[in-house]
Design a protein around this motif. Structure first.
Motif, PDB file in Angstrom:
ATOM      1  N   LEU A 244      34.041  19.165  12.987  1.00  0.00           N
ATOM      2  CA  LEU A 244      35.336  19.842  12.145  1.00  0.00           C
ATOM      3  C   LEU A 244      35.132  21.246  12.222  1.00  0.00           C
ATOM      4  O   LEU A 244      36.124  22.179  12.204  1.00  0.00           O
ATOM      5  N   GLY A 245      33.814  21.843  12.090  1.00  0.00           N
ATOM      6  CA  GLY A 245      33.603  23.384  11.861  1.00  0.00           C
ATOM      7  C   GLY A 245      32.078  23.393  11.997  1.00  0.00           C
ATOM      8  O   GLY A 245      31.320  22.749  11.753  1.00  0.00           O
ATOM      9  N   GLU A 246      31.545  24.777  12.389  1.00  0.00           N
ATOM     10  CA  GLU A 246      30.195  25.178  12.382  1.00  0.00           C
ATOM     11  C   GLU A 246      29.947  26.626  12.205  1.00  0.00           C
ATOM     12  O   GLU A 246      30.970  27.335  12.300  1.00  0.00           O
ATOM     13  N   SER A 247      28.663  26.976  11.999  1.00  0.00           N
ATOM     14  CA  SER A 247      28.509  28.307  11.585  1.00  0.00           C
ATOM     15  C   SER A 247      28.671  28.979  13.168  1.00  0.00           C
ATOM     16  O   SER A 247      27.994  28.590  14.376  1.00  0.00           O
ATOM     17  N   LEU A 248      29.397  30.161  13.198  1.00  0.00           N
ATOM     18  CA  LEU A 248      29.396  30.871  14.312  1.00  0.00           C
ATOM     19  C   LEU A 248      28.214  31.803  14.439  1.00  0.00           C
ATOM     20  O   LEU A 248      28.128  32.356  15.541  1.00  0.00           O
ATOM     21  N   ASP A 249      27.218  31.891  13.571  1.00  0.00           N
ATOM     22  CA  ASP A 249      26.136  32.684  13.587  1.00  0.00           C
ATOM     23  C   ASP A 249      24.945  31.894  12.961  1.00  0.00           C
ATOM     24  O   ASP A 249      24.624  30.947  13.303  1.00  0.00           O
ATOM     25  N   ASP A 250      24.542  32.704  11.833  1.00  0.00           N
ATOM     26  CA  ASP A 250      23.444  32.251  11.048  1.00  0.00           C
ATOM     27  C   ASP A 250      23.556  30.614  10.549  1.00  0.00           C
ATOM     28  O   ASP A 250      24.748  30.385  10.042  1.00  0.00           O
ATOM     29  N   ALA A 251      22.657  29.745  10.529  1.00  0.00           N
ATOM     30  CA  ALA A 251      22.868  28.387   9.958  1.00  0.00           C
ATOM     31  C   ALA A 251      22.800  28.936   8.182  1.00  0.00           C
ATOM     32  O   ALA A 251      21.782  29.851   8.018  1.00  0.00           O
ATOM     33  N   ALA A 252      22.998  28.137   7.524  1.00  0.00           N
ATOM     34  CA  ALA A 252      22.881  28.380   5.856  1.00  0.00           C
ATOM     35  C   ALA A 252      21.747  28.390   5.708  1.00  0.00           C
ATOM     36  O   ALA A 252      21.229  29.607   4.765  1.00  0.00           O
ATOM     37  N   GLY A 253      20.590  27.571   5.988  1.00  0.00           N
ATOM     38  CA  GLY A 253      19.172  27.730   5.540  1.00  0.00           C
ATOM     39  C   GLY A 253      18.579  28.901   6.307  1.00  0.00           C
ATOM     40  O   GLY A 253      17.778  29.538   5.717  1.00  0.00           O
TER      41      GLY A 253
ATOM     42  N   SER B 103      21.123  22.770   7.488  1.00  0.00           N
ATOM     43  CA  SER B 103      19.598  22.916   7.603  1.00  0.00           C
ATOM     44  C   SER B 103      19.284  24.143   7.916  1.00  0.00           C
ATOM     45  O   SER B 103      20.059  25.345   7.975  1.00  0.00           O
ATOM     46  N   GLY B 104      17.943  24.431   8.358  1.00  0.00           N
ATOM     47  CA  GLY B 104      17.451  25.839   8.909  1.00  0.00           C
ATOM     48  C   GLY B 104      18.090  26.114  10.130  1.00  0.00           C
ATOM     49  O   GLY B 104      18.277  27.282  10.404  1.00  0.00           O
ATOM     50  N   GLY B 105      18.545  25.074  10.993  1.00  0.00           N
ATOM     51  CA  GLY B 105      19.116  25.420  12.416  1.00  0.00           C
ATOM     52  C   GLY B 105      20.649  25.106  12.440  1.00  0.00           C
ATOM     53  O   GLY B 105      21.107  25.350  13.475  1.00  0.00           O
ATOM     54  N   HIS B 106      21.086  24.461  11.621  1.00  0.00           N
ATOM     55  CA  HIS B 106      22.541  24.027  11.745  1.00  0.00           C
ATOM     56  C   HIS B 106      23.491  24.186  10.350  1.00  0.00           C
ATOM     57  O   HIS B 106      22.840  23.732   9.275  1.00  0.00           O
ATOM     58  N   THR B 107      24.723  24.466  10.692  1.00  0.00           N
ATOM     59  CA  THR B 107      25.536  24.276   9.550  1.00  0.00           C
ATOM     60  C   THR B 107      26.886  23.656  10.027  1.00  0.00           C
ATOM     61  O   THR B 107      27.587  24.554  11.008  1.00  0.00           O
ATOM     62  N   GLN B 108      26.959  22.547   9.859  1.00  0.00           N
ATOM     63  CA  GLN B 108      28.519  21.852  10.304  1.00  0.00           C
ATOM     64  C   GLN B 108      29.043  20.846   9.337  1.00  0.00           C
ATOM     65  O   GLN B 108      28.555  20.387   8.611  1.00  0.00           O
ATOM     66  N   LEU B 109      30.322  20.909   9.556  1.00  0.00           N
ATOM     67  CA  LEU B 109      31.096  19.751   8.931  1.00  0.00           C
ATOM     68  C   LEU B 109      31.512  18.830  10.018  1.00  0.00           C
ATOM     69  O   LEU B 109      31.997  18.949  10.983  1.00  0.00           O
ATOM     70  N   VAL B 110      31.364  17.707   9.832  1.00  0.00           N
ATOM     71  CA  VAL B 110      31.550  16.432  10.441  1.00  0.00           C
ATOM     72  C   VAL B 110      32.379  15.458   9.910  1.00  0.00           C
ATOM     73  O   VAL B 110      32.118  15.059   8.788  1.00  0.00           O
ATOM     74  N   ARG B 111      33.273  14.997  10.654  1.00  0.00           N
ATOM     75  CA  ARG B 111      34.153  13.841  10.149  1.00  0.00           C
ATOM     76  C   ARG B 111      33.282  12.407  10.668  1.00  0.00           C
ATOM     77  O   ARG B 111      32.904  12.483  12.092  1.00  0.00           O
TER      78      ARG B 111
END
Ligand code: KG4
Ligand code: ZN
Length: 335
Positions: free
Chosen positions: A154-163, A136-144
């Motif tokens: 499982l993993g996430e953005s260390l800086d900017d989210a993809a959006g 989303s605009g605020g998050h980038t996450q991989l979740v089981r």
């Protein structure tokens, strides 16, 4: 159970009615994008004020569309975070006030859980367990995801989210807010292979992301084009395509890794960036190779909406969750 859902975490007022037996009965949305566009991004105070103006007319609208009396509503679900505090408070206080007046329960929903479960509103919903890519605009996450409320990061953005990377990069290139759809539109006429951008953090193990360097790389390329006296519309499209391709490839590589690591072969993508056609095609190709399936919501339910909040709230209520009358919201809130 008939649930009224309210979403006000950012710049969209979303309202919907979801029934656990009959499914989605109605949904309505007011997007404030036009009001924020002149400022190049969301102005929090303007967002809150507009939510106040839109909320009750939208609630009336969904009741009329669904042919439902307000006395039939059994509970209210609202976005309690993460998001802009002022904006969240509008939905939370409206929900708690109506719940108190109507003598029904209210439940606060996590915005990203709403996004994550939005594909459940489609005709062929995914079955648990699956891997979810939240973009989303605020998050980038991989979740089981093993079930409602059973989420393992499982993993996430260390800086900017993809959006956020789409939005910021678009702005650097003189494009309008929100930048995701603008870049996607331009990329369609881009020349493949003219520029090649890095795929950040794919050369080392792990499932985290970093998009901030890619944004700087894009800016530098765009500035070099200016120095060379070529900032034509075609060049802008070529740069947009190279940026989008780098994001899409990076997300695809990490999704493949997450599926391998978990041994699962169903993938859900959710959040605003999941509306991106190039991302969908790339993931579909990858899942085709793995004999798995990709699930996503209709484009309207990829970005913020009330339907996902009504659905997620209904699942929480059916599982016995119920919040007190306190109006509590959280700008930051791990899922
Ligand atoms: O999920 P969302 O509506 O709001 C948040 O929870 O943040 O996502 C909005 C984000 C924006 O950054 C927007 O640029 C991006 O989703 N977005 C897209 C597309 N449509 C929306 N990004 C890439 N391609 C799209 N087609
Ligand atoms: Zn959202």
């Amino acid at each position: 159970m008939l649930v009224l859902g309210l979403e006000t975490s950012c710049d969209e007022t979303g309202v919907a009615l979801y029934d656990s037996e009959r499914g989605l009965l109605a949904d309505a949305l007011f997007s404030q994008i036009e009001q924020h566009r002149v400022f190049g991004g969301v102005v929090p105070e303007l967002a809150s004020r507009d939510h106040v103006k839109r909320m009750l007319p939208l609630i009336r609208e969904v009741l009329t569309t669904a042919g439902v009396e307000r006395t039939q509503i059994e509970a209210i679900a609202y976005t309690a975070g993460p998001g802009l505090v002022g904006a969240l408070l509008v939905g939370a206080s409206c929900s708690q006030a109506l719940a108190f007046a109507w003598g029904i329960p209210a439940v606060g929903v996590h915005h990203m859980e709403g996004h994550l479960l939005a594909p459940m509103l489609e005709e062929q919903p995914p079955a648990f367990p699956f891997v979810a890519l939240l973009v989303s605009g605020g998050h980038t996450q991989l979740v089981r995801v093993d079930g409602i409320g059973r989420y393992q990061l499982l993993g996430e953005s260390l800086d900017d989210a993809a959006g956020e990377a789409f939005d910021k990069t678009a702005k650097l290139m003189g494009l309008q807010y929100p930048g995701g759809p603008e870049i996607a539109r331009l990329a369609e006429i881009g020349t493949p292979g003219r520029f090649t951008f890095p795929r950040p953090m794919t050369d080392r193990p792990g499932l985290d992301f970093s998009f901030s360097g890619l944004k700087t790389f894009t800016l530098n390329t765009w500035l070099q084009c200016r120095e060379a006296g070529d900032q034509s519309e075609q060049t802008r499209a070529d740069v947009a395509l190279a940026f989008q391709q780098a994001v899409v490839d990076t997300l695809t590589i990490k999704c493949r890794r997450a599926l391998k690591q978990t041994g699962l072969n169903n993938l859900v993508i959710a959040g605003g960036v999941s509306a991106n056609q190039s991302l969908r095609q790339s993931l579909e190709k990858m899942l085709g190779e793995l004999k798995g399936q990709v699930f996503y919501a209709r484009p309207r339910f990829c970005t913020d909406n009330g339907a996902m909040i009504a659905y997620a709230g209904c699942q929480r209520l059916l599982a016995g969750q119920q919040d007190g009358p306190a109006i509590g919201v959280q700008a930051r809130w791990p899922m």
